[in-house]
Design an enzyme around this catalytic site. Sequence first.
Site, PDB file in Angstrom:
ATOM      1  CG  HIS A   1      -0.204   0.287   2.522  1.00 46.52           C
ATOM      2  ND1 HIS A   1       0.343  -0.717   3.269  1.00 46.52           N
ATOM      3  CD2 HIS A   1       0.065   1.423   3.187  1.00 46.52           C
ATOM      4  CE1 HIS A   1       0.907  -0.229   4.349  1.00 46.52           C
ATOM      5  NE2 HIS A   1       0.773   1.084   4.321  1.00 46.52           N
TER       6      HIS A   1
ATOM      7  CG  HIS B   1      -4.389  -0.019   1.713  1.00 45.98           C
ATOM      8  ND1 HIS B   1      -5.003   1.180   1.414  1.00 45.98           N
ATOM      9  CD2 HIS B   1      -3.830   0.150   2.932  1.00 45.98           C
ATOM     10  CE1 HIS B   1      -4.811   2.028   2.421  1.00 45.98           C
ATOM     11  NE2 HIS B   1      -4.103   1.426   3.355  1.00 45.98           N
TER      12      HIS B   1
END
Length: 413
Positions: A214, A246
């Site tokens: 992420h 994410h």
Amino acid sequence: MKTLLFVFGTRPEAIKTAPVILKAQQDPRYKVLVCSTGQHREMIRPLFDFFGIKPDFDLDLMRPGQSLTDISTGVMSGLNKILLENNVDAVVVQGDTTSGFIGSLVAFYHKIAVVHIEAGLRSGDILSPYPEEFNRKGTALVANVHFAPTDTARDNLLREHHAAEDIYVTGNTGIDALFEVKRKISTTPEMQDAIAGRYAFLNPKRKMILVTVHRRESFGTPMEEVMKGLLDLSRREDVELLIPLHMNPQVRASAAKIFGSQAQWVDKDSFINPENKIWLCEPVDYVPFIYLMDRAHMIITDSGGVQEEAPSLGKPILVAREKTERPEAIVAGTSKLIPLEQRRFLKLATEILDSADLYNSMSQAKNPFGDGRASERILDILQMTLRNEDMVTTPEPPVRSPIEPYDSQHLHI
Ligand code: UD1
Ligand code: UDP
């Protein structure tokens, strides 16, 4: 009694702050106030439920695809109002997010003591992780008390000339949370069965590789190179990949572009194709995520918290980043930085999968990040430091002198 205001907004902050909040709430020496900035909305809600924490203030600032400036201005104006209207002895922030850094800055503007948990992590590169390396250095500048998780983190603060008497090595509060969850899972078989049931689609004959990515500095090409390497890896017969995605739209766009129809999205009602090798899913709640880490053969991640948790579970970790501020796991031999380049990444991952010696040496459970008692140390030390009425609410500025550059290059394979 001292009033502590905890300010945070993201998933990892909630996990690592919760053990301190819960202990402080039981402690007659403290009155506890909690401000959730709302930087993460969906990803933090189950954590409040799980830990039983009810924020006193919610700035509700999450916007899809939000910019760093959006987050900063939202925390600034929201927290300013709270500090004007409430008597607070200290603002407590954790780590290196923009919620935490701006929280510390607003406290500083109000001349309220700043307490920094997980202080002193450094990669040595202001652009990696971005903007976290700046956030944690900035927080250190205004912090009155620095709770460093490890000796390495303390040394980093000393190198920046923060006063030794303001720095305490406590271990990482994330390990407190992890131990508590492990205890809960192992003492509640029905919980374990329920979680295992949710992942019944995983093939027990294959090695499950758990993946999370992420980081903002990897958006675009670097993240997509890793994803292409993962796609290559998934062609091995003996593995399957589980990737809780994410919620950042940029991560999801790259996953859709690289994996396309080669991946299957799993939710409650999905039809499961047993031939599938890459499973994508929504972010997993904290307890099932720990279960999955424990079940994984290997973990590939760019997450900070996961790098700290995996060594306790005896799992090899490949860190998909150029630099890490958590060299302890690399030194302990449980993690390796991996090249953000498809073929080089694949070569290293394959080596670890194929070499029993290398795999076994990486999977020893050596946890350099804490013993599960960081929160109680923090509260005891805080009582001592906050009792001192002469405590300067404006920290001494660090002495300016040339600082030796950090060298995280030697950590590369
Ligand atoms: C933030 C932190 C990072 C931390 C990470 C943990 C900063 C600058 N970055 O990065 O240090 O490692 O959290 O996950 O503080 N979203 C949702 N719902 C949610 C959460 C996120 O939809 O519950 C989506 C939104 O579109 C949001 C985007 O994800 O705009 C990005 O979230 P944001 O907090 O800005 O950045 P992270 O990359 O998550
Ligand atoms: N985590 C989780 N569900 C997931 C992925 C991660 O509960 O699907 C937990 C993980 O166990 C760790 C924390 O979230 O405690 C790490 O958060 P993240 O990777 O978002 O942030 P970072 O640690 O990189 O700042």
